[in-house]
Write a protein that holds these residues in place. Structure first.
Motif, PDB file in Angstrom:
ATOM      1  N   UNK A  70       0.924  -1.258  -0.031  1.00 16.61           N
ATOM      2  CA  UNK A  70       0.202  -0.026   0.019  1.00 16.61           C
ATOM      3  C   UNK A  70       0.877   1.263   0.062  1.00 16.61           C
ATOM      4  N   UNK A  71       0.716   1.989  -1.124  1.00 14.96           N
ATOM      5  CA  UNK A  71       1.513   3.243  -1.110  1.00 14.96           C
ATOM      6  C   UNK A  71       0.595   4.645  -0.586  1.00 14.96           C
ATOM      7  N   UNK A  72       1.245   5.349   0.422  1.00 13.14           N
ATOM      8  CA  UNK A  72       0.382   6.530   0.762  1.00 13.14           C
ATOM      9  C   UNK A  72       1.272   7.861   0.153  1.00 13.14           C
ATOM     10  N   UNK A  73       0.633   8.713  -0.450  1.00 10.88           N
ATOM     11  CA  UNK A  73       1.127   9.837  -0.640  1.00 10.88           C
ATOM     12  C   UNK A  73       1.124  10.988   0.123  1.00 10.88           C
ATOM     13  N   UNK A  74       1.958  12.201  -0.201  1.00  6.69           N
ATOM     14  CA  UNK A  74       2.182  13.277   0.411  1.00  6.69           C
ATOM     15  C   UNK A  74       1.097  13.576   1.373  1.00  6.69           C
ATOM     16  N   UNK A  75       0.054  14.020   0.741  1.00  4.09           N
ATOM     17  CA  UNK A  75      -1.437  14.443   1.396  1.00  4.09           C
ATOM     18  C   UNK A  75      -1.853  13.616   2.267  1.00  4.09           C
ATOM     19  N   UNK A  76      -1.723  12.169   2.044  1.00  4.33           N
ATOM     20  CA  UNK A  76      -2.233  10.997   2.767  1.00  4.33           C
ATOM     21  C   UNK A  76      -1.582  10.927   3.950  1.00  4.33           C
ATOM     22  N   UNK A  77      -0.201  11.421   4.233  1.00  5.44           N
ATOM     23  CA  UNK A  77       0.585  11.361   5.401  1.00  5.44           C
ATOM     24  C   UNK A  77       0.878  12.923   5.911  1.00  5.44           C
ATOM     25  N   UNK A  78       0.047  13.782   5.590  1.00  2.74           N
ATOM     26  CA  UNK A  78       0.427  15.300   5.660  1.00  2.74           C
ATOM     27  C   UNK A  78       0.326  15.780   7.068  1.00  2.74           C
ATOM     28  N   UNK A  79       0.029  15.129   7.733  1.00  2.00           N
ATOM     29  CA  UNK A  79      -0.223  15.586   9.305  1.00  2.00           C
ATOM     30  C   UNK A  79      -0.064  14.289  10.271  1.00  2.00           C
ATOM     31  N   UNK A  80      -0.018  14.865  11.586  1.00  2.00           N
ATOM     32  CA  UNK A  80      -0.019  13.924  12.719  1.00  2.00           C
ATOM     33  C   UNK A  80      -1.278  13.041  12.536  1.00  2.00           C
ATOM     34  N   UNK A  81      -2.342  13.540  12.421  1.00  2.00           N
ATOM     35  CA  UNK A  81      -3.709  12.946  12.360  1.00  2.00           C
ATOM     36  C   UNK A  81      -3.705  12.182  10.929  1.00  2.00           C
ATOM     37  N   UNK A  82      -3.343  12.674   9.955  1.00  2.00           N
ATOM     38  CA  UNK A  82      -3.433  11.641   8.721  1.00  2.00           C
ATOM     39  C   UNK A  82      -2.468  10.672   9.009  1.00  2.00           C
TER      40      UNK A  82
ATOM     41  N   UNK B 202      15.136  12.803   2.773  1.00  2.00           N
ATOM     42  CA  UNK B 202      15.009  12.874   3.911  1.00  2.00           C
ATOM     43  C   UNK B 202      13.597  13.171   4.304  1.00  2.00           C
ATOM     44  N   UNK B 203      12.694  13.785   3.753  1.00  2.00           N
ATOM     45  CA  UNK B 203      11.276  13.795   3.835  1.00  2.00           C
ATOM     46  C   UNK B 203      10.722  12.560   4.288  1.00  2.00           C
ATOM     47  N   UNK B 204      10.969  11.530   3.219  1.00  2.00           N
ATOM     48  CA  UNK B 204      10.351  10.150   3.498  1.00  2.00           C
ATOM     49  C   UNK B 204      10.841   9.474   4.725  1.00  2.00           C
ATOM     50  N   UNK B 205      11.814   9.781   5.066  1.00  2.00           N
ATOM     51  CA  UNK B 205      12.437   9.066   6.489  1.00  2.00           C
ATOM     52  C   UNK B 205      11.548   9.702   7.558  1.00  2.00           C
ATOM     53  N   UNK B 206      11.124  10.740   7.683  1.00  2.00           N
ATOM     54  CA  UNK B 206      10.402  11.388   8.750  1.00  2.00           C
ATOM     55  C   UNK B 206       8.955  10.611   8.849  1.00  2.00           C
ATOM     56  N   UNK B 207       8.177  10.427   7.526  1.00  2.00           N
ATOM     57  CA  UNK B 207       7.067   9.881   7.410  1.00  2.00           C
ATOM     58  C   UNK B 207       7.125   8.281   7.754  1.00  2.00           C
ATOM     59  N   UNK B 208       8.076   7.880   7.321  1.00  2.00           N
ATOM     60  CA  UNK B 208       8.238   6.337   7.530  1.00  2.00           C
ATOM     61  C   UNK B 208       8.315   6.096   9.155  1.00  2.00           C
ATOM     62  N   UNK B 209       9.328   6.715   9.680  1.00  2.00           N
ATOM     63  CA  UNK B 209       9.376   6.638  11.112  1.00  2.00           C
ATOM     64  C   UNK B 209       8.330   7.011  12.084  1.00  2.00           C
ATOM     65  N   UNK B 210       7.698   7.919  11.693  1.00  2.00           N
ATOM     66  CA  UNK B 210       6.441   8.255  12.522  1.00  2.00           C
ATOM     67  C   UNK B 210       5.365   7.146  12.074  1.00  2.00           C
ATOM     68  N   UNK B 211       5.146   6.975  11.124  1.00  2.00           N
ATOM     69  CA  UNK B 211       3.898   5.885  11.064  1.00  2.00           C
ATOM     70  C   UNK B 211       4.483   4.504  11.677  1.00  2.00           C
ATOM     71  N   UNK B 212       5.729   4.212  11.664  1.00  2.00           N
ATOM     72  CA  UNK B 212       6.112   2.766  12.209  1.00  2.00           C
ATOM     73  C   UNK B 212       5.901   3.161  13.766  1.00  2.00           C
ATOM     74  N   UNK B 213       6.440   4.354  14.534  1.00  2.00           N
ATOM     75  CA  UNK B 213       6.050   4.565  15.768  1.00  2.00           C
ATOM     76  C   UNK B 213       4.521   4.454  16.190  1.00  2.00           C
ATOM     77  N   UNK B 214       3.807   5.202  15.225  1.00  2.00           N
ATOM     78  CA  UNK B 214       2.245   5.193  15.805  1.00  2.00           C
ATOM     79  C   UNK B 214       1.821   3.641  15.592  1.00  2.00           C
ATOM     80  N   UNK B 215       2.087   3.011  14.672  1.00  2.00           N
ATOM     81  CA  UNK B 215       1.580   1.369  14.457  1.00  2.00           C
ATOM     82  C   UNK B 215       2.187   0.664  15.930  1.00  2.00           C
ATOM     83  N   UNK B 216       3.503   0.987  16.158  1.00  2.00           N
ATOM     84  CA  UNK B 216       3.832   0.267  17.536  1.00  2.00           C
ATOM     85  C   UNK B 216       3.026   0.770  18.673  1.00  2.00           C
ATOM     86  N   UNK B 217       2.802   1.917  18.711  1.00  2.00           N
ATOM     87  CA  UNK B 217       2.119   2.397  19.893  1.00  2.00           C
ATOM     88  C   UNK B 217       0.657   1.816  20.078  1.00  2.00           C
ATOM     89  N   UNK B 218       0.221   1.421  18.909  1.00  2.00           N
ATOM     90  CA  UNK B 218      -1.408   1.079  18.913  1.00  2.00           C
ATOM     91  C   UNK B 218      -1.192  -0.586  18.887  1.00  2.00           C
TER      92      UNK B 218
END
Ligand code: ADP
Ligand code: ASP
Ligand code: MG
Length: 404
Positions: free
Chosen positions: A6-18, A73-89
């Motif tokens: 599954x690929x998520x583009x820029x606006x799909x990961x554009x904020x913490x909520x997204x 580097x932009x992609x590193x930020x969203x990948x790490x944040x998504x991974x953290x949120x998954x782990x937290x859940x």
């Protein structure tokens, strides 16, 4: 257990909520029994900001290696944040950079082609029960340098990963709910399509429909992977890009595409001798300039003007190369115009119909839109026009060709 990408583009990961919403969606898919690989873009317009900073701090001419080191580097930020949120859940997940995920590219910066993907680490992590979150857009060269694969390239990162994992479908989540007959942000009467053929989608994407990266479509076609383009904001079915099976094509034209930010260059007074055009375009190819529409006009005194279009971003570099060539081959000068765009109509149905190009030119003429250059293939007609006329041309042609 099946694997899905599954690929998520820029606006799909554009904020913490997204990002949190993407995590929920991934968890739902895992609960359905899937092993999930996620490919992410940078958050919102992060990449644009990085590109801007690179230009500002390098007098407009960043070192290609450092440019890639930065914009990836932009992609590193969203990948790490998504991974953290998954782990937290409570969903085990790991982020992997392009290099860690085995994405090998050629040693060209900012538009490297992917040479090979070794998915062994990805498979290993999936087998451990992890969701694997991969940074799109990046790879590594044979010299061990970070490369990027061209703006909008995360779509391609996802498709090559799906191919390496032997899948027959790849989901592309974005901010529209499918592929439309033209950009729905320009023409609100644009119609969502259920299916589009690889061939037509490849043309539409190459001609400016940025909903998919052209190389993603090419790679999907080569590997017979169906692309499901859908909204990250809803669970509705989107559009499938796949091999077209229909025997009869109902309409001549499937879609209208607009490519903004083009520039037109001309080399004037080129002597009418065999091999001259070859010299000009070889030099441009050596400078990695991607040349688009080309027109050669014969003048009466035995010399030609050769005009062509390039990406506006390549204008400065192309002017410099063209100045050198002009001196070398004794041309009388060069001319450039940076406010150009390209409007195109695309459809496999054009192969068996006459008069489609004539209709396009008539409609543009009646709308007072001047055509600078024309190029055609069996399934498309493109015209270079003034940038200010681009969106009007989309609406005029969409309506005249009855695409709504
Ligand atoms: P992402 O960040 O998810 O990769 P993009 O901005 O690259 O998304 O692509 C989605 C955009 O593509 C849409 O917002 C839309 O404006 C544009 N677009 C252009 N042509 C089309 C088309 N024919 N159908 C759908 N969207 C299109
Ligand atoms: N972040 C990169 C870009 O903005 C890649 C992508 O979004 O696909 O071009
Ligand atoms: Mg995109």
């Amino acid at each position: 257990m099946s694997i899905c990408v599954k690929k998520f583009g820029g606006s799909s990961v554009g904020s913490k909520e997204r990002i949190a919403a993407v995590a929920d969606r991934v968890i739902a898919s895992k609960s359905d029994g899937n092993q999930v690989v996620v490919v992410v873009s940078a958050m919102g317009d992060t990449t644009d900001h990085l590109v801007e900073m690179a230009r500002e701090l390098s007098n407009g001419n960043p070192s290609p290696r450092e440019y890639d080191a930065l914009v990836s580097t932009g992609e590193n930020v969203s990948a790490a944040l998504l991974s953290m949120n998954l782990n937290a859940k409570g969903c085990p997940a790991i982020s992997l950079s392009g290099p860690q995920a085995g994405v090998m590219t050629e040693a060209i910066h900012s538009k490297a082609k992917i040479l090979n993907v070794n998915p062994s680490r990805v498979k290993e992590e999936l087998d451990k029960g992890n969701v694997v979150v991969i940074t799109g857009f990046q790879g590594i060269s044979p010299q061990n340098d970070i490369t990027t694969i061209g703006r909008g390239g995360s779509d391609t990162s996802a498709v090559v990963m799906a191919a390496a994992l032997g899948l027959d479908e790849c989901e592309i989540y974005t901010d529209v709910d499918g592929i439309y007959t033209t950009d729905p942000r320009i023409e609100e009467k644009a119609r969502k399509m259920k299916e589009v053929s690889y061939e037509e989608m490849l043309e539409l994407a190459s001609l400016g429909a940025k909903v998919l990266h052209p190389r993603a479509v090419e790679c999907a076609k080569q590997n017979e992977i169906v692309l499901h383009v859908r909204s990250s904001f809803s669970t509705d079915e989107g559009t499938r890009v796949k091999e077209s099976k229909s025997m009869e094509i109902e309409k001549a034209v499937t879609g209208v595409a607009l490519k903004k930010n083009e520039a037109k260059l001309s080399i004037l007074g080129v002597s009418d001798k065999p091999g001259t055009a070859a010299k000009v375009f070889q030099k441009l190819a050596d400078g990695y300039v991607n040349v688009d529409m080309i027109v050669q006009a014969t003048e009466q005194d035995g010399s030609n003007n050769i005009s062509f279009t390039v990406d506006k971003d390549d204008l400065k570099k192309t002017e410099e190369i063209l100045q050198d060539i002009a001196k070398e081959i004794g041309a009388s000068g060069i001319k450039s115009q940076d406010d150009i765009c390209k409007i195109s109509i695309v459809g496999v149905g054009m192969v068996s119909r006459v008069g489609v190009a004539a209709k396009m030119f008539t409609e543009l003429g009646e709308a007072g839109i001047n055509i600078h250059l024309i190029s055609t293939s069996e399934i498309k007609v493109s015209c270079a026009i003034d940038a200010k006329d681009g969106e009007t041309a989309v609406r005029v042609l969409h309506s005249a060709l009855e695409l709504a």
